[in-house]
Design a protein around this motif. Structure first.
Motif: not given
Length: 288
Positions: A17-29
């Motif tokens: 689950t630690a990877k989920a915020p990073r994926r979401g962050g890249s999409v948001l960026a």
């Protein structure tokens, strides 16, 4: 003493689950970056800082995209309707280009790995063919087009050959590098376990080379896609590259930009498909 890992497991922590915020962050960026570009583009065009001939507004580009995908009057007040642009919808232009890519690059995907594999396994073949391969790789695609038109005419055959020649060298080189990069320890271990030459090739060399082949196909497809406009300079209708070229010659900048955006989005989707297939075809990549 309880280790950190044990404590995390006891607490029911899920490392994935630690990877989920990073994926979401890249999409948001990515979304934010796109929004900034569109906002800046809108402000510049609305303020009239650039002549619309050189940089039309986002709305004008969108209108050109919609017009190219619809049936519309040939001109205001004229009771005659035409289909899209150049008598084809824009998606039909894109589909025609994708068909050419599929045939040209598909042929390179079939032939390229075979040639690269033979070059890697048989040194005399490599010594003879590698200079020829490097020569083909060095030539820009536009260097072929005149000769291909003389040989095959201005139909699809010349275009498909051009795309094949653009995709062939990267796939061969990637395959060759994969074969030559197989660790000698793997080969020795297989032989020590009694594997014959055919088994070494099929069970060791081929699986170790496949990730390189997938990478080569990815590079080759991208390179061939960038060549599609050159391939469709002559008699390229229907074709998204041909439409972009004709729109540019007619100073139809909104349609030209719409075609460029479609070409770019299609390239990104093609790359994503290849990456997805690669992860499924070679799940052992990066785990050796």
């Amino acid at each position: 003493m309880v280790s950190t890992v044990d404590a995390d497991e006891a607490a029911g922590a899920k490392p994935s689950t630690a990877k989920a915020p990073r994926r979401g962050g890249s999409v948001l960026a990515a979304v934010v970056a796109l929004g900034v570009v569109l906002a800046g583009w809108t402000v510049v065009t609305a303020a009239g800082l650039v002549d619309p001939l050189y940089l039309p507004s986002p709305k004008a580009v969108w209108d050109a995209f919609v017009r190219a995908n619809s049936t519309h009057r040939i001109a205001d007040g004229v009771d005659r309707f035409v289909v899209g642009e150049q008598n084809y919808y824009l998606w039909e232009h894109l589909l025609a280009s994708l068909q050419r890519i599929a045939i040209g690059v598909g042929a390179a995907i079939v032939v390229g790995p075979l040639v690269g594999f033979v070059m890697g396994m048989v040194a005399p073949v490599r010594w003879v063919t590698e200079p020829i391969l490097n020569f083909l790789r060095a030539l820009p695609p536009l260097g072929y087009i005149g000769l291909l038109i003389v040989w095959f005419g201005i139909g699809d055959t010349a275009k498909i050959w051009l795309l094949f020649l653009a995709a062939f060298p990267p796939i061969v080189i990637a395959t060759l590098d994969g074969v030559l990069g197989v660790k000698q320890d793997y080969l020795n271990a297989a032989r020590s376990l009694g594997a014959g030459r055919a088994q070494v090739v099929s069970l060791v060399v081929l699986p170790a080379t496949l990730p390189n082949v997938i990478s080569g196909i990815r590079i080759a497809t991208a390179f061939a896609w960038t060549t599609v406009v050159a391939a469709e300079l002559n008699n390229g209708i229907p074709g998204i590259g041909g439409l972009a070229y004709i729109a540019g010659t007619q100073l139809n900048t909104p349609l030209t930009i719409a075609c460029i955006i479609v070409i770019g989005v299609a390239a990104m989707l093609l790359d994503a498909v290849i990456v997805f297939i690669g992860t499924k075809a070679v799940p052992w990549k990066g785990k050796s």
